[in-house]
Design a protein around this motif. Sequence first.
Motif, PDB file in Angstrom:
ATOM      1  N   ASP A  91      21.713 105.942 -13.843  1.00  0.00           N
ATOM      2  CA  ASP A  91      20.569 105.039 -13.870  1.00  0.00           C
ATOM      3  C   ASP A  91      19.409 105.748 -13.187  1.00  0.00           C
ATOM      4  N   VAL A  92      18.193 105.465 -13.643  1.00  0.00           N
ATOM      5  CA  VAL A  92      16.988 106.030 -13.055  1.00  0.00           C
ATOM      6  C   VAL A  92      16.322 104.957 -12.210  1.00  0.00           C
ATOM      7  N   SER A  93      15.861 105.349 -11.026  1.00  0.00           N
ATOM      8  CA  SER A  93      15.216 104.393 -10.122  1.00  0.00           C
ATOM      9  C   SER A  93      13.948 103.836 -10.765  1.00  0.00           C
ATOM     10  N   PRO A  94      13.532 102.623 -10.371  1.00  0.00           N
ATOM     11  CA  PRO A  94      12.328 102.014 -10.952  1.00  0.00           C
ATOM     12  C   PRO A  94      11.065 102.865 -10.777  1.00  0.00           C
ATOM     13  N   ASP A 123      27.665 108.634 -11.502  1.00  0.00           N
ATOM     14  CA  ASP A 123      29.046 108.754 -11.023  1.00  0.00           C
ATOM     15  C   ASP A 123      29.668 110.012 -11.617  1.00  0.00           C
ATOM     16  N   LEU A 124      30.592 110.590 -10.869  1.00  0.00           N
ATOM     17  CA  LEU A 124      31.330 111.761 -11.319  1.00  0.00           C
ATOM     18  C   LEU A 124      32.688 111.745 -10.633  1.00  0.00           C
ATOM     19  N   LEU A 125      33.747 111.670 -11.421  1.00  0.00           N
ATOM     20  CA  LEU A 125      35.119 111.671 -10.905  1.00  0.00           C
ATOM     21  C   LEU A 125      35.359 110.577  -9.859  1.00  0.00           C
ATOM     22  N   ALA A 166      26.056 113.098  -2.210  1.00  0.00           N
ATOM     23  CA  ALA A 166      27.082 112.063  -2.347  1.00  0.00           C
ATOM     24  C   ALA A 166      26.672 110.818  -1.567  1.00  0.00           C
ATOM     25  N   LEU A 167      26.676 109.678  -2.252  1.00  0.00           N
ATOM     26  CA  LEU A 167      26.418 108.399  -1.593  1.00  0.00           C
ATOM     27  C   LEU A 167      27.725 107.699  -1.236  1.00  0.00           C
ATOM     28  N   ARG A 168      28.715 107.784  -2.106  1.00  0.00           N
ATOM     29  CA  ARG A 168      30.039 107.183  -1.897  1.00  0.00           C
ATOM     30  C   ARG A 168      31.081 108.182  -2.390  1.00  0.00           C
ATOM     31  N   SER A 169      32.039 108.522  -1.545  1.00  0.00           N
ATOM     32  CA  SER A 169      33.115 109.420  -1.950  1.00  0.00           C
ATOM     33  C   SER A 169      34.379 109.021  -1.202  1.00  0.00           C
ATOM     34  N   GLY A 170      35.483 109.536  -1.637  1.00  0.00           N
ATOM     35  CA  GLY A 170      36.756 109.228  -1.001  1.00  0.00           C
ATOM     36  C   GLY A 170      37.778 108.819  -2.040  1.00  0.00           C
ATOM     37  N   MET A 171      38.839 108.165  -1.596  1.00  0.00           N
ATOM     38  CA  MET A 171      39.931 107.781  -2.484  1.00  0.00           C
ATOM     39  C   MET A 171      39.565 106.634  -3.421  1.00  0.00           C
ATOM     40  N   ALA A 172      38.675 105.751  -3.001  1.00  0.00           N
ATOM     41  CA  ALA A 172      38.294 104.623  -3.855  1.00  0.00           C
ATOM     42  C   ALA A 172      37.602 105.149  -5.118  1.00  0.00           C
ATOM     43  N   GLU A 176      34.877 104.708  -7.721  1.00  0.00           N
ATOM     44  CA  GLU A 176      33.612 103.983  -7.800  1.00  0.00           C
ATOM     45  C   GLU A 176      32.783 104.525  -8.957  1.00  0.00           C
ATOM     46  N   VAL A 177      32.324 103.616  -9.813  1.00  0.00           N
ATOM     47  CA  VAL A 177      31.640 104.000 -11.049  1.00  0.00           C
ATOM     48  C   VAL A 177      30.508 103.030 -11.359  1.00  0.00           C
ATOM     49  N   GLN A 178      29.755 103.335 -12.397  1.00  0.00           N
ATOM     50  CA  GLN A 178      28.707 102.497 -12.971  1.00  0.00           C
ATOM     51  C   GLN A 178      27.606 102.112 -11.964  1.00  0.00           C
ATOM     52  N   PRO A 179      26.976 103.097 -11.324  1.00  0.00           N
ATOM     53  CA  PRO A 179      25.910 102.763 -10.373  1.00  0.00           C
ATOM     54  C   PRO A 179      24.655 102.274 -11.098  1.00  0.00           C
ATOM     55  N   ARG A 180      23.981 101.300 -10.490  1.00  0.00           N
ATOM     56  CA  ARG A 180      22.735 100.751 -11.035  1.00  0.00           C
ATOM     57  C   ARG A 180      21.774 100.429  -9.895  1.00  0.00           C
ATOM     58  N   PHE A 181      20.498 100.801 -10.080  1.00  0.00           N
ATOM     59  CA  PHE A 181      19.473 100.444  -9.107  1.00  0.00           C
ATOM     60  C   PHE A 181      19.119  98.974  -9.233  1.00  0.00           C
ATOM     61  N   SER A 182      18.787  98.358  -8.100  1.00  0.00           N
ATOM     62  CA  SER A 182      18.247  97.000  -8.136  1.00  0.00           C
ATOM     63  C   SER A 182      16.833  97.075  -8.713  1.00  0.00           C
ATOM     64  N   PRO A 183      16.273  95.942  -9.174  1.00  0.00           N
ATOM     65  CA  PRO A 183      14.933  95.969  -9.779  1.00  0.00           C
ATOM     66  C   PRO A 183      13.850  96.563  -8.877  1.00  0.00           C
ATOM     67  N   ASP A 184      13.965  96.371  -7.567  1.00  0.00           N
ATOM     68  CA  ASP A 184      12.958  96.944  -6.673  1.00  0.00           C
ATOM     69  C   ASP A 184      13.328  98.354  -6.195  1.00  0.00           C
ATOM     70  N   GLY A 185      14.524  98.852  -6.552  1.00  0.00           N
ATOM     71  CA  GLY A 185      14.949 100.203  -6.203  1.00  0.00           C
ATOM     72  C   GLY A 185      15.473 100.375  -4.797  1.00  0.00           C
ATOM     73  N   SER A 186      15.591  99.281  -4.054  1.00  0.00           N
ATOM     74  CA  SER A 186      16.020  99.404  -2.650  1.00  0.00           C
ATOM     75  C   SER A 186      17.549  99.433  -2.490  1.00  0.00           C
ATOM     76  N   LYS A 187      18.281  99.000  -3.506  1.00  0.00           N
ATOM     77  CA  LYS A 187      19.740  98.946  -3.412  1.00  0.00           C
ATOM     78  C   LYS A 187      20.355  99.529  -4.680  1.00  0.00           C
ATOM     79  N   ILE A 188      21.637  99.922  -4.545  1.00  0.00           N
ATOM     80  CA  ILE A 188      22.406 100.408  -5.680  1.00  0.00           C
ATOM     81  C   ILE A 188      23.684  99.598  -5.750  1.00  0.00           C
ATOM     82  N   SER A 189      23.956  99.037  -6.913  1.00  0.00           N
ATOM     83  CA  SER A 189      25.232  98.334  -7.103  1.00  0.00           C
ATOM     84  C   SER A 189      26.154  99.242  -7.902  1.00  0.00           C
ATOM     85  N   PHE A 190      27.477  99.036  -7.743  1.00  0.00           N
ATOM     86  CA  PHE A 190      28.460  99.835  -8.457  1.00  0.00           C
ATOM     87  C   PHE A 190      29.782  99.092  -8.490  1.00  0.00           C
TER      88      PHE A 190
END
Length: 118
Positions: free
Chosen positions: A64-67, A75-77, A92-98, A100-114
């Motif tokens: 996803d591209v920020s607003p 996401d990768l692997l 890397a924003l999130r890594s480890g055993m969990a 995590e996929v499908q990242p999306r910026f919030s409409p104002d760009g301040s948060k990322i959901s996944f």
Amino acid sequence: MYNKFLLSLLLVVTSPALFAQEIKTKEDSLKKNDKWDVNDPYSDDWNIKEIQLDTDEGTWMNLDVSPDGKTIVFDLLGDIYKIPVSGGKATALRSGMAYEVQPRFSPDGSKISFTSDA
């Protein structure tokens, strides 16, 4: 011939006992570690090796591209990264055993959901 028969009989009689012991050992291990955590799923007796992975391409990725149009999140692997639209090194924003996929910026760009299995 009689010796072969006795040997076969001995194997048939002792095999279930050996199998039952193996199952009991695994059950005991599960009882000992009854609080499983996706970020720490391995027991101490597993032989786990970590490897360093450097790549400049991937497949089946979500992005996803920020607003404001300055940042790409992808996401990768099973990990989440961000990179400037102009290119460069991904962070890397999130890594480890969990996983995590499908990242999306919030409409104002301040948060990322996944999506995550953590």
